[in-house]
Structure formats: structure tokens, C-alpha cells
Design an enzyme around this catalytic site. Structure first.
Site, PDB file in Angstrom:
ATOM      1  CB  CYS A  39       3.660   4.406   2.384  1.00 24.14           C
ATOM      2  SG  CYS A  39       2.976   3.688   0.876  1.00 24.14           S
ATOM      3  CB  THR A  40      -0.855   4.827   4.621  1.00 20.50           C
ATOM      4  OG1 THR A  40      -0.172   5.767   5.440  1.00 20.50           O
ATOM      5  CG2 THR A  40      -2.210   4.505   5.249  1.00 20.50           C
TER       6      THR A  40
END
Length: 294
Positions: free
Chosen positions: A199-200
């Protein structure tokens, strides 16, 4: 892992020099008396002229903040005076302007909503893989045991549209709470493979990997530090596009520089520089994806 990672971009000739530090940090740790903590965080952020968002939850803390170097350092020193957060780690990037417009301190049930109360990262993380190792796996086409590596994006669809790893599995999530059911439904697709969730910055993929272990996945890892840490350490290898971020910059390229990509205020769709030339794009009002549909 370093306590802080300074992510800076070279300034072009005549360009304004970055003067603000943007930090992203989280930690899964039991926290209580949130109603007492909230005004303390509000007060110090106001005093130091910080902007961004802090989430205080029973399962831990999550923060995205922007301020001057001096004020960010003072804030982090204050945060780490709490014994529960003494080993807090964070990532940094630099910008000419503050990356957030206002300061919010919120009390929430979860750092990232998954609605899976049995998942408690504080009690034990899923295995993680660092950026250098992941790049090597992707370079050679398999992990160190010879198993094919499959990347699973745990972000929402509009984030994925800005950029993701090559050949990643994308379930077109509209919210993270959809992930548990989908990944269980497709479990057979990953037989004999090594799965890396990402994810980020690491929060969603940490919960995702734990859930996958809980439902019987044998070889699942989370990407340590998420996409932003990967960009910092190895650049854009095996990645296409940019990385969506939740502030006014909208997206960062593999050099951790802001791009010209925007997000539509009305429908949240990603608006590319080319789409911004369309008459349907009215900043703050509409874009080609939603014009005439409101």
C-alpha cells in the site's frame, strides 16, 4: 530501519527550495484515554503551526503532518516522550508549500477501517520484505525459494489508477473493508506462490497480510514501508506510474517529487494532465469522469 527517512528532490535552476517537511508515521499499539490525548495533540500542533491529520485509535496512531524542520523535530521529540511511542519511526518528504491545508486530530475506532477485530498487529506482525529484497525477487522472477512472486495491491481503485507495480493483482476496491472477503474468495489463485501485499505507507498491507495468514495463506509478506519506502530505496523499478498520496500534492513520482496529476474534488477520480485540458475539468467542481452526472 532508520528512525527517519529524508526524501528530498533536487531543485531545478531558479526553482523555489523546499522549506516544509512532511512526515508520515503510524504505530499499532494499545492506546487509551483518547479524549484526554486529543487536546494535547491539538495544542502542540497549533502551537507549532503544523497542518495535517492525526488519527488516535484504541489500536494505535496514524499521522500525516507538514511543518518547518524545527517544528517537526520538536513535535516528534514530544511524541516520543510517550513511552508507548518511544520507538516511533517515520518517513519524510520535502515540499515548497505545506502539504495539508488544515490541522485535524480525530478519534477513530481503527487506524484503517477493516472491521476485523481479531486482527491485532500489536500482538505480532506478518512477515515483511524490504524494498531491496523485493526488487531482487522481481528482477529474478521468483523468491529465494524459487516460488513465483505475486504483488497484491490493497489500495482503493482510484489510488491504483495513479500507479502500481507491474502485473499486480488489483481487485478494484472501493473501500478497504471489501478486501477480506475478496482475498479469501480468490485464495486458490495463489497456491504455490509467494504473495506480497503493499500500500502507500504500510498500514493497509500490514493488516491485509495478517488476515491472509489467519485464513491459511502459507507464504505472504507485507512490503515494509509501502510504496514510498520502495521509491526511496530502489526508485521505480517494476513500478508503473506514480503513487497517490492523501494531501494537496495528489501524487509523487519515483523520485518523490510532486506530479501534475490532480484529484477531482467532486468524484475523487484521478485527473491526468491531459484530462485537465478538457472543458469538463473545473477545479473543485467537476472533471471528465463526473461532468453532467451530478
Amino acid at each position: 530501519m532508520q528512525e527517519a527517512s529524508t526524501l528530498s528532490a533536487p531543485a531545478s535552476a531558479g526553482a523555489a527550495l523546499p522549506v516544509y517537511v512532511n512526515i508520515a508515521a503510524y504505530k499499532f499499539i494499545t492506546m487509551d484515554k483518547l479524549d484526554e490525548l486529543r487536546p494535547q495533540y491539538q495544542d502542540i500542533c497549533e502551537r507549532l503551526s503544523l497542518r495535517g491529520t492525526i488519527l488516535l485509535t484504541p489500536e494505535g496512531i496514524n499521522m500525516f503532518l507538514s511543518g518547518t524542520r524545527e517544528n517537526i523535530d520538536e513535535y516528534l521529540q514530544w511524541v516520543r516522550s510517550d513511552a508507548r511511542l518511544a520507538d516511533l519511526e517515520w518517513k519524510e518528504s520535502l515540499s515548497v508549500d505545506q502539504s495539508h491545508r488544515r490541522m485535524l486530530v480525530k478519534i477513530k475506532k481503527e487506524i484503517i477501517t477493516m472491521r476485523m477485530p481479531l486482527i491485532k498487529p500489536e500482538e505480532g506482525r506478518a512477515p515483511h520484505v524490504d524494498a531491496q529484497t523485493l526488487k531482487r525477487w522481481l528482477d529474478q522472477g521468483h523468491d529465494d525459494n524459487g516460488k513465483p512472486v505475486v504483488m497484491v495491491d490493497t489500495r482503493n481503485d482510484y489510488e491504483v489508477d495513479v500507479g502500481t507495480f507491474v502485473d499486480t493483482v488489483d481487485y478494484r476496491l472501493t473501500k478497504f473493508t471489501e478486501f477480506p472477503e475478496l482475498i479469501e474468495k480468490h485464495k486458490a489463485d495463489f497456491d504455490g506462490k509467494t504473495v506480497v501485499t503493499f500500500c502507500t505507507g504500510g498500514i493497509r498491507c500490514e493488516k491485509a497480510a495478517i488476515h491472509m495468514q489467519n485464513i491459511g495463506y502459507d507464504n505472504v509478506y507485507q512490503l515494509e514501508g509501502g510504496i514510498l519506502k520502495y521509491f526511496e530505496e530502489v526508485g521505480g523499478a517494476h513500478y508503473t506510474g506514480d503513487c497517490f498520496v492523501f494531501d494537496y500534492r495528489t501524487a509523487l513520482n519515483p523520485q518523490l517529487e510532486p506530479t501534475e496529476t490532480k484529484q477531482c474534488f467532486a468524484c475523487r477520480a484521478v485527473v491526468t494532465p491531459r484530462q485537465q485540458l478538457a472543458p469538463e475539468y473545473v477545479p473543485g467542481t467537476s472533471c471528465p469522469s463526473c461532468a453532467g452526472k451530478q
